[in-house]
Design a protein around this motif. Sequence first.
Motif, PDB file in Angstrom:
ATOM      1  N   PRO A 397       0.810  -1.219   0.000  1.00 32.67           N
ATOM      2  CA  PRO A 397       0.000   0.000   0.000  1.00 32.67           C
ATOM      3  C   PRO A 397       0.845   1.271   0.000  1.00 32.67           C
ATOM      4  O   PRO A 397       1.990   1.284   0.455  1.00 32.67           O
ATOM      5  CB  PRO A 397      -0.786  -0.117   1.304  1.00 32.67           C
ATOM      6  N   ASP A 398       0.257   2.352  -0.521  1.00 36.50           N
ATOM      7  CA  ASP A 398       0.870   3.674  -0.425  1.00 36.50           C
ATOM      8  C   ASP A 398       0.780   4.151   1.025  1.00 36.50           C
ATOM      9  O   ASP A 398      -0.071   3.711   1.788  1.00 36.50           O
ATOM     10  CB  ASP A 398       0.145   4.682  -1.324  1.00 36.50           C
ATOM     11  N   LYS A 399       1.675   5.076   1.371  1.00 36.15           N
ATOM     12  CA  LYS A 399       1.639   5.662   2.713  1.00 36.15           C
ATOM     13  C   LYS A 399       1.755   7.179   2.606  1.00 36.15           C
ATOM     14  O   LYS A 399       2.359   7.699   1.668  1.00 36.15           O
ATOM     15  CB  LYS A 399       2.769   5.112   3.586  1.00 36.15           C
ATOM     16  N   LEU A 400       1.190   7.863   3.584  1.00 33.95           N
ATOM     17  CA  LEU A 400       1.250   9.320   3.616  1.00 33.95           C
ATOM     18  C   LEU A 400       2.558   9.772   4.249  1.00 33.95           C
ATOM     19  O   LEU A 400       3.081   9.126   5.159  1.00 33.95           O
ATOM     20  CB  LEU A 400       0.069   9.888   4.409  1.00 33.95           C
ATOM     21  N   GLN A 401       3.068  10.892   3.746  1.00 29.11           N
ATOM     22  CA  GLN A 401       4.319  11.424   4.261  1.00 29.11           C
ATOM     23  C   GLN A 401       4.235  12.945   4.292  1.00 29.11           C
ATOM     24  O   GLN A 401       3.823  13.575   3.312  1.00 29.11           O
ATOM     25  CB  GLN A 401       5.502  10.983   3.383  1.00 29.11           C
ATOM     26  N   THR A 402       4.623  13.549   5.403  1.00 31.78           N
ATOM     27  CA  THR A 402       4.670  14.996   5.513  1.00 31.78           C
ATOM     28  C   THR A 402       6.027  15.494   5.038  1.00 31.78           C
ATOM     29  O   THR A 402       7.061  15.027   5.519  1.00 31.78           O
ATOM     30  CB  THR A 402       4.433  15.447   6.963  1.00 31.78           C
ATOM     31  N   VAL A 403       6.005  16.406   4.088  1.00 35.86           N
ATOM     32  CA  VAL A 403       7.247  16.951   3.529  1.00 35.86           C
ATOM     33  C   VAL A 403       7.166  18.473   3.517  1.00 35.86           C
ATOM     34  O   VAL A 403       6.106  19.064   3.704  1.00 35.86           O
ATOM     35  CB  VAL A 403       7.490  16.428   2.094  1.00 35.86           C
ATOM     36  N   THR A 404       8.310  19.118   3.298  1.00 28.52           N
ATOM     37  CA  THR A 404       8.373  20.569   3.193  1.00 28.52           C
ATOM     38  C   THR A 404       8.457  20.967   1.737  1.00 28.52           C
ATOM     39  O   THR A 404       9.343  20.490   1.013  1.00 28.52           O
ATOM     40  CB  THR A 404       9.593  21.123   3.950  1.00 28.52           C
ATOM     41  N   ASP A 405       7.532  21.802   1.293  1.00 28.66           N
ATOM     42  CA  ASP A 405       7.554  22.280  -0.082  1.00 28.66           C
ATOM     43  C   ASP A 405       8.799  23.126  -0.302  1.00 28.66           C
ATOM     44  O   ASP A 405       9.038  24.093   0.439  1.00 28.66           O
ATOM     45  CB  ASP A 405       6.311  23.124  -0.359  1.00 28.66           C
ATOM     46  N   GLU A 407       9.542  25.308  -2.447  1.00 29.37           N
ATOM     47  CA  GLU A 407       9.311  26.689  -2.873  1.00 29.37           C
ATOM     48  C   GLU A 407       8.634  27.519  -1.784  1.00 29.37           C
ATOM     49  O   GLU A 407       9.084  28.609  -1.437  1.00 29.37           O
ATOM     50  CB  GLU A 407       8.460  26.700  -4.149  1.00 29.37           C
ATOM     51  N   THR A 408       7.546  26.987  -1.223  1.00 33.16           N
ATOM     52  CA  THR A 408       6.803  27.749  -0.219  1.00 33.16           C
ATOM     53  C   THR A 408       7.334  27.534   1.193  1.00 33.16           C
ATOM     54  O   THR A 408       7.007  28.298   2.102  1.00 33.16           O
ATOM     55  CB  THR A 408       5.322  27.345  -0.252  1.00 33.16           C
ATOM     56  N   LYS A 409       8.140  26.486   1.392  1.00 33.75           N
ATOM     57  CA  LYS A 409       8.683  26.124   2.706  1.00 33.75           C
ATOM     58  C   LYS A 409       7.597  25.696   3.696  1.00 33.75           C
ATOM     59  O   LYS A 409       7.836  25.599   4.893  1.00 33.75           O
ATOM     60  CB  LYS A 409       9.495  27.281   3.315  1.00 33.75           C
ATOM     61  N   LYS A 410       6.411  25.427   3.183  1.00 30.45           N
ATOM     62  CA  LYS A 410       5.311  25.000   4.033  1.00 30.45           C
ATOM     63  C   LYS A 410       5.218  23.474   4.055  1.00 30.45           C
ATOM     64  O   LYS A 410       5.591  22.801   3.102  1.00 30.45           O
ATOM     65  CB  LYS A 410       3.998  25.606   3.542  1.00 30.45           C
ATOM     66  N   LYS A 411       4.690  22.958   5.146  1.00 24.34           N
ATOM     67  CA  LYS A 411       4.503  21.522   5.269  1.00 24.34           C
ATOM     68  C   LYS A 411       3.302  21.079   4.437  1.00 24.34           C
ATOM     69  O   LYS A 411       2.300  21.787   4.352  1.00 24.34           O
ATOM     70  CB  LYS A 411       4.258  21.142   6.731  1.00 24.34           C
ATOM     71  N   LYS A 412       3.438  19.932   3.823  1.00 27.71           N
ATOM     72  CA  LYS A 412       2.313  19.372   3.078  1.00 27.71           C
ATOM     73  C   LYS A 412       2.381  17.854   3.150  1.00 27.71           C
ATOM     74  O   LYS A 412       3.444  17.279   3.418  1.00 27.71           O
ATOM     75  CB  LYS A 412       2.334  19.835   1.622  1.00 27.71           C
TER      76      LYS A 412
END
Length: 920
Positions: A397-405, A407-412
């Motif tokens: 299965p796929d899994k979710l991961q929080t990363v930092t954009d 360009e915007t430096k925001k978490k997604k």
Amino acid sequence: MEYLEKKRNPFMDFVRKALSFFEQERTKRTFNITYGVIWNLLLIFIIVAVLGASFAGGVGAGYFASLVKDEKVRSKEELQKDIYNYNETSEMYFADNVYMGKMRSDLERETITMDQIPAYLSNALIATEDEYFYKHDGVVPKAIFRAIFQDMTNSAVQSGGSTLTQQIIKNQILTNEVSFDRKAKEILLALRLEKFFDKKEILTAYLNLSTFGRNSNGRNIAGVQSAAKGIFGKDVKSLNLPQAAFIAGLPQSPFGYTPYTQDGTLKHNLEPGLNRMKTVLSRMHREEFINKKEYEDALKYDIKKDFIKPQPELLEKYPWLTYEVEKRSIKILAEYLAKKDGISDKDYQKDEKIQEKYHTLADRNIRQGGYRIDTTINKKILDKMEAAKSKYPYYGPDKLQTVTDPETKKKKTVVEPVQAGAVLIENTSGKILSFIGGRDYKIEQTNHATSTLRSNGSTMKPLLVYGPGIELGALSPGSLVADMPISVPAGSKRYEPQNYGESFHGITTARKALANSYNVPAVKFYLDIKSQNPVSYLEKMGFSSLAKEDYSTTSIALGGLTNGVSVEEDVNAYTTFANGGQFIDAYMIEKITDETGKTIYQHKNKPVKVFSPQTAYLTLDMMRDVVRSGTAASVRNRLQFSSDWAGKTGTSQYYRDAWFVASNPKVTFGTWMGYDTPKPLVQRYQGLTYSQRNLYLWADLMNAAYKADSAKVATSKRFEMPGGIVSRSSCEVTGIPAGMCKGLNVPGSDLANINYSASKVTDRNDIIARLGSRYMKDPGALFSGRDGSDKDKAVNLTLNGMTLSWSKSSNPEIAGYRVYRNGSLAGTVSAGSSRTYSVTGGTYTVKAVDKSGNVLSTSNSVTAQSDPKRTKQQPAKNQSSPEQKSEETKPSGQDSSKQEPAKEDTSKETGTTEKKPVAN
């Protein structure tokens, strides 16, 4: 006279008087003087005119000479070099001369010879651009004067004065500067060019160097061959009359007349290009290159239907391959250019600025230098493997991961799928026949075969432990070892490796330990040779990302690398065993030739001796058992052909990486599975464990390679045993007297190197030490019938509703208990508290821990259901936890095989033990 007199005609009277006047002597003398004066004045005027013209010509010639005085006189060779110095797109080829495609470039050009150019096209060009091409010597004087006059008078009509020859000079040698200086040089060089080259050569050069707008993919194109392919999808020699006329009209305004936008779509307004085509046809008719019927038929032709749609590009079909070939070619060319400039390999390797400089030069040159790059990649195998990769259903299965954009430096939050990497290498040559860079390039561009560095788990054992151990005479396949709990000093901490499920197996052999991937024996054998720098063997086998810490840490024996290793390097190292102990560096670029056909690079193997043939064979023979009956046994029923396979599975800490690498006498193939951001693979998915999923992927890709080119990957031959190998008992190779060996219940004999024999030990304590007592937590358990794992002190775990409870540990040093959910720490309970814990869904175990932080025992596992009705996704009642089971159940109709022991606890989480490096 009489007649005239009788008629008395007034006109005749005038004639008689005139004749009489000229017959007089005085009149004759006056006329002669006048004639002479007029004649002399005329002569003077002519002389003055000639002198004036000569003077003007002299002044003009002098002015012309002053304009070109700095222009050097070029030889034919220099002119030829300058004229043909246009960029040509480099091309790449698969193995066996199979065309791959063009290298990425800002300008796409493909050169051709004159015999490939149809008469329609050359005639269209001449009629449109230079009607006197076959008559002039490089320039047309009246056209030049006309153009100068129009320019000086700022005329609304600008007819231009450049021949095709002059346009070549302007584009290839001079600039587009508008000045008399540049024009004078252009004329001089055009005359010289016509002196050295015939009309066909000049015309061919023009057709190859001119730009023709964009192709159907929006790429800039130059040369008529690229124009024909990029606009009409055919070779230039196959163009019909309207198509040839359309292309011939493009050079005047390439981007104005091109039918495509920079996005590769058809323009909404095609009229400028179509009108230009009609102009070309009109001039061809005027110059009698075509007759009236041909002209009229061409005008009626619907050329818009011939404009092709965007074509699949190499980057779209083979993205990982395209970038990999570019990267390796640039590296090779950079070193070549540096060497060409007199820079030594030593200076080049140690100076980053020099490397950067030549990398930049090579990057530019390789794309538009007209190079041919031949690779080792087998197209048929690659295509079949890519198709099999895309169809494979068991990644997980796929899994979710929080990363930092970035360009915007925001978490997604992003979705990460299970990724895969694979490499297939021909043993004897080192050729990379095929590879898998990932699952979907649009999702993740990283090349997981060549660039991703990860812990290689137990695939490290043959490379760093068993191979070097046999080579150094420290062990043999039949060597005895105690698979029991050990504790090893690691600075101020302790290192306590665990087997899968924290199960131990007492006294065993090196062969059995490798086949079933027991961790403790591997660590013990590594500690036996650690002082002899076994990591140096990894250096010889191409490991390029070793860190300083890797030379001192013990967990490296189980794949605990600081930086990790790529799939390519791990697989490449295994070819050492298949090649009788010699390491042959894997490669992908076979040859690079320049635009003249000169070979500037040809790969040459430089074998490195790592192991003796005896060591290589003994290690291979041990790895045969991995496939026959060990942790990779399930792969046998998945393969569609038989061969003499020898390999090793691997799992990194916390199940983050799954590996399998195996060799037969022809090829070595390895696969890796994991998430880009290291996280655990799910234990079971669609009835398959994480290890089985990787093994099945390996088998499916290997089957695809076999279907594509069986001769490349399959063979009935077996690895041949070299001389110098004999059969010896396990007690003999361990150095234990036969009489003292009876109570150990060990197999009789195994293969061994004739040149090594273990020193004899007779004392009981020496025997225990030889088996590993220096590191054992309970050496006395060796001959007590126990395995030293404190199972007699294990707590009993039960589940009542959603509450866990367990029995009290019998160990008086107990400090508390750790509760684990699905292999991860969920909570702790102190020794004086109630031994209960509220749970949600999942599989649970409890570990008793003493005051020093050591794990004393592990309970049985129980499974709690978050929903009493339990959905399909929840584990079945009889599913065991990953720490409990060592035998995995295969899907219906398949044989069971032993599961690869996970390295979750290769470094225990006690706070007092050595921390294992995290895989990258």
